[in-house]
Scaffold this active site. Sequence first.
Site, mmCIF file in Angstrom:
data_model
loop_
_atom_site.group_PDB
_atom_site.id
_atom_site.type_symbol
_atom_site.label_atom_id
_atom_site.label_comp_id
_atom_site.label_asym_id
_atom_site.label_seq_id
_atom_site.Cartn_x
_atom_site.Cartn_y
_atom_site.Cartn_z
ATOM 1 N N ASP A 11 1.507 -25.582 -1.871
ATOM 2 C CA ASP A 11 0.295 -26.317 -2.225
ATOM 3 C C ASP A 11 0.461 -27.814 -1.962
ATOM 4 O OD1 ASP A 11 -2.098 -27.178 -3.878
ATOM 5 O OD2 ASP A 11 -2.064 -25.020 -4.276
ATOM 6 N N SER A 57 -7.461 -27.126 -3.414
ATOM 7 C CA SER A 57 -6.821 -25.846 -3.723
ATOM 8 C C SER A 57 -7.826 -24.722 -3.913
ATOM 9 C CB SER A 57 -5.945 -25.984 -4.969
ATOM 10 O OG SER A 57 -4.880 -26.869 -4.730
ATOM 11 N N HIS A 92 -14.143 -32.048 -7.112
ATOM 12 C CA HIS A 92 -14.701 -31.469 -8.336
ATOM 13 C C HIS A 92 -16.184 -31.789 -8.505
ATOM 14 C CE1 HIS A 92 -10.810 -30.273 -10.125
ATOM 15 N NE2 HIS A 92 -10.348 -31.285 -9.433
ATOM 16 N N ASP A 98 -8.432 -38.147 -6.915
ATOM 17 C CA ASP A 98 -8.972 -37.777 -5.607
ATOM 18 C C ASP A 98 -9.567 -38.998 -4.914
ATOM 19 O OD1 ASP A 98 -8.344 -35.051 -5.994
ATOM 20 O OD2 ASP A 98 -10.159 -34.779 -7.180
ATOM 21 N N ARG A 128 -10.152 -38.751 -16.370
ATOM 22 C CA ARG A 128 -10.078 -37.308 -16.157
ATOM 23 C C ARG A 128 -8.830 -36.694 -16.788
ATOM 24 N NH1 ARG A 128 -9.544 -35.882 -9.942
ATOM 25 N NH2 ARG A 128 -8.559 -34.007 -10.775
ATOM 26 N N ARG A 146 -16.600 -27.609 -9.504
ATOM 27 C CA ARG A 146 -15.368 -26.815 -9.502
ATOM 28 C C ARG A 146 -15.034 -26.422 -10.941
ATOM 29 N NH1 ARG A 146 -9.620 -28.234 -6.517
ATOM 30 N NH2 ARG A 146 -8.269 -27.460 -8.170
ATOM 31 N N PRO A 147 -14.815 -25.144 -11.201
ATOM 32 C CA PRO A 147 -14.710 -24.664 -12.585
ATOM 33 C C PRO A 147 -13.433 -25.032 -13.317
ATOM 34 C CG PRO A 147 -15.338 -22.874 -11.091
ATOM 35 C CD PRO A 147 -14.901 -24.028 -10.248
#
Length: 540
Positions: A24, A74, A135, A166, A197, A268-269
């Site tokens: 990743d 991801s 997100h 990000d 965040r 994005r969950p």
Amino acid sequence: MSSSSSGNSRHFGRVAPVVLAILDGWGHREELEHNSIRSAETPIMDALWHAYPHTLIEASGAAVGLPDNQMGNSEVGHLTIGAGRVIRQELVRISETVQTGRLGQTPALIALAERLRKSDGTLHLLGLCSDGGVHSHINHLCGLLHWAAAAGLNKVALHLITDGRDTPTQSASNYLHQIEDAINASGVGELASLCGRYWAMDRDHRWERTIRAYEVLTDPNQSISRVTAEDVLSASYANGTTDEFLEPTRLSNNYFKDGDGLVMFNFRPDRARQLVQSLTLPDFDGFPRANQPSLDVVTFTQYEHDLPVAVAFPAESLDDLLGQVVSEHGLRQYRTAETEKYPHVTYFMNGGIEQPLAGEERHLVPSPRVATYDLAPAMSADTLTESCVKAIESGVYSLVIINYANPDMVGHTGVMGAAQEAISTVDRCIGRLLDSTGRMGGTLLITADHGNAELMQGSDGQAWTAHTTNPVPVILVEGEKRKLSGYGNDIQLRAGGGLADIAPTLLQLLDLPKPDAMSGLTLIQAIESPTPSARLPQPV
């Protein structure tokens, strides 16, 4: 194709597995400067790259259903790997709706506006405020402000989660200015709170973080800042605290009250789930809630099946995914990752399905509980590898999928030395997977879901904590019992591919048919064959 029977090549009576290792955040960039991958000790990956078939594939932009030049992530990467095709991602779907002025036609928002007009409640807009596109996107928030104004909702409070992960680490003021312009243009909206965040978007059940965000949103006794949002940011930077870690701060008396409405605009969950659980679930037990306002909640996408919320953009169903094909042929598969990436190799790779498939076993390895992963660059990679080796050598799984979180999670910290240690750790673990897979006569396919750790500093001299648009590597180490026939003396991996080609490649290695729905193409070809001018499949 292999002469073995439908996917079950055996080695001394045990299944010789196909192993997919997803590194990743392991992107490819030739330049050595600020590159934690090229500058780290990676003897295993270096040797494999030179000795075995390899290529580079695209993992961002159109190759994964995102706008051109949009960095991958991801969720999108694992969804594309599992689907074997390019899926039009939520960022694109929602952006098109906003740009064409159709946000007000969304049933969930229509119903919410109608109820708020009757109750005279406040509309709260909550989400990550940046243009990172991983997100959320700031344009969606601006669109919500214009929708609220058009819908006659004049009481609108904005609760902004600052990014710095990000996006550049001290970029929040740029987004504040954009939001202030949108407030002025729409005629509605008030800045009600700011929160980094780190607090609002935890996904590892670190409830001591989530409660800080919850309280700034719901506690009537929270103190209100005496300075402007811009001054809050300046003071935070002066104290060495960047956007990601900004302390939760109340800017007005507009907190959540009974009868209010909430739109959570993250699409994005995984990092939106905990906060929304705490705000909506009657039996929530993550932390004690002194205040539990009754809210009318809309989330942009479905964060979890059992949440009592309306969903503005329901998921588009997917069939004929990698895991489904393996399951439908009666083969067993094993998925493993540590906490930070566990949803990606399970939920996201299975197209948003939470329940395991028939024959699918999942194993979660807890991530270390540290504030940031530069403090523990090895994370839980060694324990994760041990569990994967046991699965490989059990001889019962035809497909084994493992995700190494280190390059991404440590890359996000922007700390070069820690990232180098993370990369070397993963390299060593790949060596163990290689030995184990080889002992079983199996095949190892190595790739990544997006770039990150190959760039640790931006051109402005600030730490680079975001993903990248760089390609990612693919390496194929063929096993004795998984040799492909019909390719002459040797094989190679073609150029011009993308993440959508990983599932077709795995199915070929498993000797399983590729469904028509998978528009991706295998990366495998004979060396003597001319390289096809492969086109990336179009989003469905």
